[in-house]
Design an enzyme around this catalytic site. Structure first.
Site, PDB file in Angstrom:
ATOM      1  N   GLY A 250       0.769  -1.233   0.000  1.00 39.63           N
ATOM      2  CA  GLY A 250       0.000   0.000   0.000  1.00 39.63           C
ATOM      3  C   GLY A 250       0.798   1.279   0.000  1.00 39.63           C
ATOM      4  N   PRO A 287       4.775  -5.121  -1.266  1.00 34.40           N
ATOM      5  CA  PRO A 287       4.791  -3.887  -2.064  1.00 34.40           C
ATOM      6  C   PRO A 287       4.656  -4.201  -3.550  1.00 34.40           C
ATOM      7  CG  PRO A 287       7.023  -4.504  -1.485  1.00 34.40           C
ATOM      8  CD  PRO A 287       6.108  -5.478  -0.778  1.00 34.40           C
ATOM      9  N   ARG A 325      -5.554   4.150 -15.612  1.00 29.08           N
ATOM     10  CA  ARG A 325      -5.717   4.793 -14.308  1.00 29.08           C
ATOM     11  C   ARG A 325      -6.459   6.138 -14.379  1.00 29.08           C
ATOM     12  NH1 ARG A 325      -2.311   6.501 -11.283  1.00 29.08           N
ATOM     13  NH2 ARG A 325      -3.258   5.812  -9.317  1.00 29.08           N
ATOM     14  N   TYR A 329      -9.796   5.819 -12.299  1.00 27.42           N
ATOM     15  CA  TYR A 329      -9.723   6.399 -10.956  1.00 27.42           C
ATOM     16  C   TYR A 329      -9.680   7.928 -10.950  1.00 27.42           C
ATOM     17  CZ  TYR A 329      -7.863   1.676 -10.032  1.00 27.42           C
ATOM     18  OH  TYR A 329      -7.677   0.319  -9.970  1.00 27.42           O
ATOM     19  N   CYS A 355     -12.598   5.825 -28.833  1.00 23.87           N
ATOM     20  CA  CYS A 355     -13.929   6.406 -29.005  1.00 23.87           C
ATOM     21  C   CYS A 355     -14.715   6.368 -27.695  1.00 23.87           C
ATOM     22  CB  CYS A 355     -14.675   5.652 -30.107  1.00 23.87           C
ATOM     23  SG  CYS A 355     -16.121   6.523 -30.718  1.00 23.87           S
ATOM     24  N   GLU A 356     -14.209   7.085 -26.713  1.00 26.01           N
ATOM     25  CA  GLU A 356     -14.831   7.214 -25.389  1.00 26.01           C
ATOM     26  C   GLU A 356     -14.483   8.600 -24.843  1.00 26.01           C
ATOM     27  OE1 GLU A 356     -16.526   5.080 -23.366  1.00 26.01           O
ATOM     28  OE2 GLU A 356     -16.327   3.165 -24.438  1.00 26.01           O
ATOM     29  N   TYR A 384       0.364  -0.731 -12.802  1.00 26.71           N
ATOM     30  CA  TYR A 384      -1.021  -0.670 -13.284  1.00 26.71           C
ATOM     31  C   TYR A 384      -1.131   0.129 -14.579  1.00 26.71           C
ATOM     32  CZ  TYR A 384      -1.433  -2.330  -8.557  1.00 26.71           C
ATOM     33  OH  TYR A 384      -1.255  -3.055  -7.409  1.00 26.71           O
TER      34      TYR A 384
END
Length: 433
Positions: A250, A287, A325, A329, A355-356, A384
């Site tokens: 984390g 980690p 990401r 998020y 196309c978004e 990620y």
């Protein structure tokens, strides 16, 4: 009719540059982009090793094992680097297990986390002799007992505690609150230990906690570990030996320069030492982001600048399928030109070609004026980024390279169209179920 995807050049040294702003672990980024094309993920081996060394130094004197969270970046070259540095693996699927083993990480340095392990996955992990299962539900515990008994082996297990601690991070990466799907309450875990002698093929002798990701304060860690420590002492007094405590991962990283203030490895480990003072078993750490995020960058070129009624759009050749990401998020990533020629500052919405509307990396971001063909750098994409990539809009997976001391090596070539459709076929043979 369509041009063939070009094959990447063989890895070669890049040198003879004097502009330090162009360099990434000694590699000239404009030349790298010319040779490899864009979008392109690049990882600094030196930066990853530095993070590993910092954490190992902080853990000096403790019986501790770092188990890299494979989900952060599962490229085999990254995993081989971890293996060579003596790092284990925290996995959440059999695919990650196979990757870790293939990269040379020994089974005895692998822990299996995740809420959805099925019987086949458990059997596969037992077959190779992984170190430990982090068990997240009573049903999983009973499944582990059943599968281990069928194989006539004893599975080593830890119960994942949900300490109901707010990690003060994004809701989608918070995992330690009571409403989250992860782990069990201390009350439920207490019942497991009271009944552990009925588990003939599960050795329940570990605790595990993981409260979330991208944590930028030691306080959530301190609170969670204090609760785990109190439970460990209670269990020991009740005659239940605890041979391992997995403190999870984390640790946050810097995504926004001048704003994000990550916790230093030494300060993080100091919290662990204080909370678990007197504990003499093995410590496990998981980690992921901390080890690889800031070691990675995404190179991308400007396709065009599109003026709008209210804003200017900077359209890149990288998209949400290359880096999810920001769209998933609303995450911030610093974005900078590779070569800053002192142009006037302009405000852009930075978007990709998918196309978004959600294919947006940044809104209202100030950059030196950009033109079509300019090379940009999206920072801190080593975690990620590629591991969450997709082929949405039938866009091929981007190439990945590892860089070190002025040289680069291709660690994943750009995907070809034929590879993208390799598992697809016309509906020729129809059957009934």
């Amino acid at each position: 009719m369509f041009p063939q995807t070009s094959r990447p050049a063989s890895p070669a040294p890049i040198s003879e540059t004097t502009d330090e702003s162009r360099l990434f672990d000694g590699v000239d980024l404009p030349r790298l982009a010319e040779r490899m094309g864009t979008p392109l993920h690049a990882y600094s081996a030196s930066a990853i090793r530095q993070r590993i060394d910092e954490l190992h130094a902080a853990l000096h004197g403790l019986d501790a094992l770092i188990c890299y969270a494979v989900k952060a970046n599962s490229n085999l070259a990254i995993l081989q680097l971890m293996a060579n540095a003596g790092v284990g693996a925290d996995i959440v699927s059999v695919g990650e297990l196979r990757r870790a083993l293939h990269a040379g990480i020994p089974a005895e340095r692998i822990v299996f986390s995740g809420v959805g392990k099925n019987a086949d996955e458990i059997a596969g992990a037992l077959n190779v002799g992984i170190q430990r299962f982090n068990v997240e539900s009573h049903d999983e515990l009973l499944t582990l007992q059943r599968v281990a008994r069928a194989q006539d082996v004893v599975a080593r297990a830890a119960v994942r505690i949900n300490p109901d601690v707010d990690a003060q991070t994004h809701a989608k990466i918070s995992t330690g609150k009571s409403e989250n799907k992860f782990g069990v309450s201390i009350d439920e875990a207490r019942r497991w230990f009271a009944e552990r002698k009925s588990l003939s093929h599960v050795q329940l002798d570990g605790l595990h906690v993981h409260i979330g990701s991208q944590i930028l304060s030691v306080e959530p860690f301190r609170l969670a570990l204090q609760r785990v420590a109190a439970f460990w002492r209670e269990l020991e007094q009740a005659g239940h030996p605890i041979r391992s405590i997995d403190v999870g991962g984390g640790l946050g990283v810097c995504y926004r320069a001048g704003v994000d203030q990550p916790v230093a490895a030494a300060d993080y480990v100091a919290v662990i030492r204080a909370a678990l003072a007197g504990y003499h078993g093995r410590l496990l750490l998981e980690p992921g982001r901390y080890l690889v995020a800031e070691a990675g960058v995404l190179l991308t070129r400007v396709i065009r600048v599109k003026p709008g009624e209210q804003r200017q759009f900077l359209v890149l050749d990288a998209a949400m399928n290359d880096l999810q990401r920001p769209s998933l998020y609303d995450a911030w990533h610093d974005i900078v030109p590779v070569i800053d020629e002192g142009r006037p500052v302009t405000t852009y919405d930075i978007v990709g070609p998918v196309c978004e509307t959600g294919d947006t990396f940044a809104r209202g971001r100030e950059l030196p004026r950009c033109d079509a063909g300019d090379l940009l750098l999206i920072r801190a994409t080593g975690a990620y980024g590629a591991s969450m990539a997709s082929t949405y809009n039938s866009r091929p997976l981007a190439a990945e390279v590892m860089v070190q001391n002025g040289r680069y090596a291709i660690v994943r070539r750009r995907q070809h169209f034929e590879e993208m459709i390799a598992g697809e076929q016309p509906a020729r043979q129809w059957e009934t179920a």
